[in-house]
Design a protein around this motif. Structure first.
Motif, PDB file in Angstrom:
ATOM      1  N   ALA A 178       4.716  71.217  13.368  1.00  0.00           N
ATOM      2  CA  ALA A 178       3.541  71.975  12.777  1.00  0.00           C
ATOM      3  C   ALA A 178       4.260  72.598  11.593  1.00  0.00           C
ATOM      4  CB  ALA A 178       3.017  73.035  13.757  1.00  0.00           C
ATOM      5  N   ILE A 179       5.491  73.193  11.832  1.00  0.00           N
ATOM      6  CA  ILE A 179       6.134  73.937  10.693  1.00  0.00           C
ATOM      7  C   ILE A 179       6.422  72.866   9.805  1.00  0.00           C
ATOM      8  CG2 ILE A 179       8.177  75.202  10.072  1.00  0.00           C
ATOM      9  CD1 ILE A 179       8.300  76.155  12.929  1.00  0.00           C
ATOM     10  N   ASN A 180       7.035  71.702  10.012  1.00  0.00           N
ATOM     11  CA  ASN A 180       7.358  70.686   8.888  1.00  0.00           C
ATOM     12  C   ASN A 180       5.806  70.452   8.414  1.00  0.00           C
ATOM     13  OD1 ASN A 180       8.921  68.611   8.005  1.00  0.00           O
ATOM     14  ND2 ASN A 180       7.875  67.071   9.183  1.00  0.00           N
ATOM     15  N   GLY A 181       4.934  70.084   9.056  1.00  0.00           N
ATOM     16  CA  GLY A 181       3.861  69.843   8.214  1.00  0.00           C
ATOM     17  C   GLY A 181       3.220  71.069   7.106  1.00  0.00           C
ATOM     18  N   ILE A 182       3.355  72.152   7.742  1.00  0.00           N
ATOM     19  CA  ILE A 182       3.012  73.330   6.487  1.00  0.00           C
ATOM     20  C   ILE A 182       3.886  73.348   5.620  1.00  0.00           C
ATOM     21  CG2 ILE A 182       3.169  75.707   6.330  1.00  0.00           C
ATOM     22  CD1 ILE A 182       2.591  76.035   9.158  1.00  0.00           C
ATOM     23  N   PHE A 183       5.183  72.787   5.738  1.00  0.00           N
ATOM     24  CA  PHE A 183       6.022  72.742   4.489  1.00  0.00           C
ATOM     25  C   PHE A 183       5.562  71.520   3.605  1.00  0.00           C
ATOM     26  CE2 PHE A 183       9.200  75.403   6.546  1.00  0.00           C
ATOM     27  CZ  PHE A 183       9.487  76.332   5.619  1.00  0.00           C
ATOM     28  N   GLY A 184       5.334  70.287   4.166  1.00  0.00           N
ATOM     29  CA  GLY A 184       4.951  69.257   3.807  1.00  0.00           C
ATOM     30  C   GLY A 184       3.570  69.294   2.780  1.00  0.00           C
ATOM     31  N   THR A 185       2.701  70.034   3.637  1.00  0.00           N
ATOM     32  CA  THR A 185       1.219  70.334   2.941  1.00  0.00           C
ATOM     33  C   THR A 185       1.538  71.166   1.758  1.00  0.00           C
ATOM     34  OG1 THR A 185       0.306  70.306   5.021  1.00  0.00           O
ATOM     35  CG2 THR A 185      -0.800  71.262   3.231  1.00  0.00           C
ATOM     36  N   LEU A 186       2.200  72.213   1.808  1.00  0.00           N
ATOM     37  CA  LEU A 186       2.310  73.135   0.765  1.00  0.00           C
ATOM     38  C   LEU A 186       3.321  72.707  -0.671  1.00  0.00           C
ATOM     39  CD1 LEU A 186       2.858  76.426   2.387  1.00  0.00           C
ATOM     40  CD2 LEU A 186       0.951  75.788   1.575  1.00  0.00           C
ATOM     41  N   CYS A 187       4.386  71.941  -0.045  1.00  0.00           N
ATOM     42  CA  CYS A 187       5.523  71.481  -1.195  1.00  0.00           C
ATOM     43  C   CYS A 187       5.254  70.075  -1.519  1.00  0.00           C
ATOM     44  CB  CYS A 187       6.853  71.904  -0.669  1.00  0.00           C
ATOM     45  SG  CYS A 187       6.984  73.437  -0.193  1.00  0.00           S
ATOM     46  N   GLY A 188       4.454  69.161  -0.568  1.00  0.00           N
ATOM     47  CA  GLY A 188       4.693  67.772  -0.816  1.00  0.00           C
ATOM     48  C   GLY A 188       5.780  67.279  -0.646  1.00  0.00           C
ATOM     49  N   GLU A 189       5.935  65.792  -0.769  1.00  0.00           N
ATOM     50  CA  GLU A 189       7.162  65.018  -0.499  1.00  0.00           C
ATOM     51  C   GLU A 189       7.500  64.028  -1.464  1.00  0.00           C
ATOM     52  OE1 GLU A 189       9.377  62.753   3.088  1.00  0.00           O
ATOM     53  OE2 GLU A 189       7.178  62.841   3.097  1.00  0.00           O
ATOM     54  N   CYS A 190       6.490  63.624  -2.395  1.00  0.00           N
ATOM     55  CA  CYS A 190       6.867  62.339  -3.289  1.00  0.00           C
ATOM     56  C   CYS A 190       7.527  62.930  -4.501  1.00  0.00           C
ATOM     57  CB  CYS A 190       5.507  61.597  -3.561  1.00  0.00           C
ATOM     58  SG  CYS A 190       4.707  60.882  -1.965  1.00  0.00           S
ATOM     59  N   LYS A 191       8.309  62.695  -4.846  1.00  0.00           N
ATOM     60  CA  LYS A 191       9.090  62.993  -6.096  1.00  0.00           C
ATOM     61  C   LYS A 191       8.664  62.181  -7.160  1.00  0.00           C
ATOM     62  CE  LYS A 191      13.157  64.521  -3.845  1.00  0.00           C
ATOM     63  NZ  LYS A 191      14.671  64.556  -3.655  1.00  0.00           N
ATOM     64  N   CYS A 192       8.056  60.927  -7.061  1.00  0.00           N
ATOM     65  CA  CYS A 192       7.472  60.171  -8.206  1.00  0.00           C
ATOM     66  C   CYS A 192       6.236  59.583  -7.621  1.00  0.00           C
ATOM     67  CB  CYS A 192       8.291  58.935  -8.616  1.00  0.00           C
ATOM     68  SG  CYS A 192       8.581  58.095  -7.062  1.00  0.00           S
ATOM     69  N   CYS A 193       5.054  59.913  -8.545  1.00  0.00           N
ATOM     70  CA  CYS A 193       3.990  59.177  -8.243  1.00  0.00           C
ATOM     71  C   CYS A 193       3.336  57.950  -9.241  1.00  0.00           C
ATOM     72  CB  CYS A 193       2.999  60.144  -8.358  1.00  0.00           C
ATOM     73  SG  CYS A 193       1.493  60.230  -7.328  1.00  0.00           S
ATOM     74  N   GLY A 194       2.386  57.686  -8.636  1.00  0.00           N
ATOM     75  CA  GLY A 194       1.797  56.412  -9.516  1.00  0.00           C
ATOM     76  C   GLY A 194       1.278  55.311  -8.448  1.00  0.00           C
ATOM     77  N   CYS A 195       0.274  54.882  -8.614  1.00  0.00           N
ATOM     78  CA  CYS A 195      -0.255  54.026  -7.482  1.00  0.00           C
ATOM     79  C   CYS A 195       0.595  52.502  -7.615  1.00  0.00           C
ATOM     80  CB  CYS A 195      -1.683  53.709  -7.660  1.00  0.00           C
ATOM     81  SG  CYS A 195      -2.253  52.978  -5.897  1.00  0.00           S
ATOM     82  N   CYS A 196       0.977  51.979  -6.498  1.00  0.00           N
ATOM     83  CA  CYS A 196       1.766  50.596  -6.489  1.00  0.00           C
ATOM     84  C   CYS A 196       2.806  50.649  -7.465  1.00  0.00           C
ATOM     85  CB  CYS A 196       0.647  49.857  -6.869  1.00  0.00           C
ATOM     86  SG  CYS A 196      -0.965  49.680  -5.588  1.00  0.00           S
ATOM     87  N   GLY A 197       3.509  51.807  -7.274  1.00  0.00           N
ATOM     88  CA  GLY A 197       4.791  51.598  -7.954  1.00  0.00           C
ATOM     89  C   GLY A 197       4.702  52.099  -9.399  1.00  0.00           C
TER      90      GLY A 197
END
Length: 205
Positions: A178-197
Motif C-alpha cells: 500500500a505504501i509502495n503503491g502510494i509512492f508509485g502513484t505519486l512518483c511513477g516508475e517509467c524513466k522513459c516513455c513511448g508506446c511500443c518502445g
C-alpha cells in the motif's frame, strides 16, 4: 525507483503463504488427524479464516502485485507513465482487500487460540470448550482435560498459531505494498516513455 520489482517480490511471497494458510485451515477440520462429526469441530474452523481470509482473498492482491512489474508503461493521453501510475493506484485498493482478508483471519485465529479447542472430557458425553480465557496456553497440565480426540490441544494450538503468524505476515506485506503503491502513484516508475518502445517528444509529455 523500483516499485514494480518490490510489488512482484511481495506477490511472490504472498502466494505460498496463501497456500499454507488454506492447508492449515483444512487440517483443522480433522482434529488430531481424525475424522469426527462436524458438530464437534471447533466453531472457529467454520469461519474459514485461513481458506477465505488468508487464502482466496489473498490470491487476487498477489496476482495484481505480480503483474505490476510487467505492466505496460507507455502512458495514456500523452501523459508519461500514466498507465503505470494507475496500475500502482489499483494495487493500493487490492492491498486493502488483502489487509481485510488477512486481518479477518488474524482475528479469528486469535479468538480461537484464546477459547481453545472443543473436545470431550473424561466422564462426559457432551463435547465442550473446557478452557477459559486462554488459561491452557500457560498451563499445560490442563491439556489432560481433553480425552478425545487425542492430541487435540497441540493440534489446535499449532495450526491456529500458524494461521496467526501467516495472517500477521500478510497484513505487513500488504501494508508495505500500500505504501509502495502510494509512492508509485505519486512518483511513477517509467524513466522513459513511448508506446511500443518509441520515445515520445518532450513537448507531448
Amino acid at each position: 525507483m523500483c516499485c514494480g520489482s518490490c510489488a512482484k517480490c511481495l506477490g511472490t511471497t504472498l502466494i505460498p503463504l496463501a497456500v499454507l494458510a488454506t492447508l492449515a485451515n483444512i487440517l483443522l477440520f480433522f482434529p488430531g488427524g481424525k475424522i469426527i462429526d462436524s458438530e464437534n469441530i471447533t466453531v472457529y474452523v467454520w469461519y474459514f479464516g485461513g481458506i477465505l481470509g488468508s487464502g482466496v482473498l489473498m490470491v487476487f492482491p498477489a496476482l495484481v502485485f505480480l503483474g505490476l512489474k510487467n505492466n505496460d508503461c507507455c502512458g495514456c493521453c500523452g501523459n508519461e507513465s500514466c498507465g503505470k501510475r494507475f496500475a500502482m493506484f489499483t494495487s493500493i485498493l487490492f492491498a486493502a482487500v488483502g489487509i481485510l482478508g488477512s486481518g479477518y483471519c488474524f482475528i479469528v485465529s486469535s479468538v480461537a487460540l484464546n477459547i481453545g479447542p472443543k473436545c470431550l472430557q473424561a466422564g462426559q458425553t457432551k463435547w465442550e470448550y473446557p478452557f477459559v480465557d486462554g488459561d491452557y496456553l500457560s498451563n499445560h497440565t490442563l491439556w489432560n482435560r481433553c480425552v478425545e480426540p487425542e492430541s487435540i490441544v497441540p493440534w489446535h494450538l499449532t495450526l491456529f498459531s500458524i494461521l496467526l503468524i501467516i495472517s500477521g505476515a500478510q497484513v505487513v506485506l500488504c501494508a508495505i505494498q500500500a505504501i509502495n503503491g502510494i509512492f508509485g502513484t505519486l512518483c511513477g516508475e517509467c524513466k522513459c516513455c513511448g508506446c511500443c518502445g518509441v520515445r515520445l517528444p518532450l513537448w507531448t509529455a
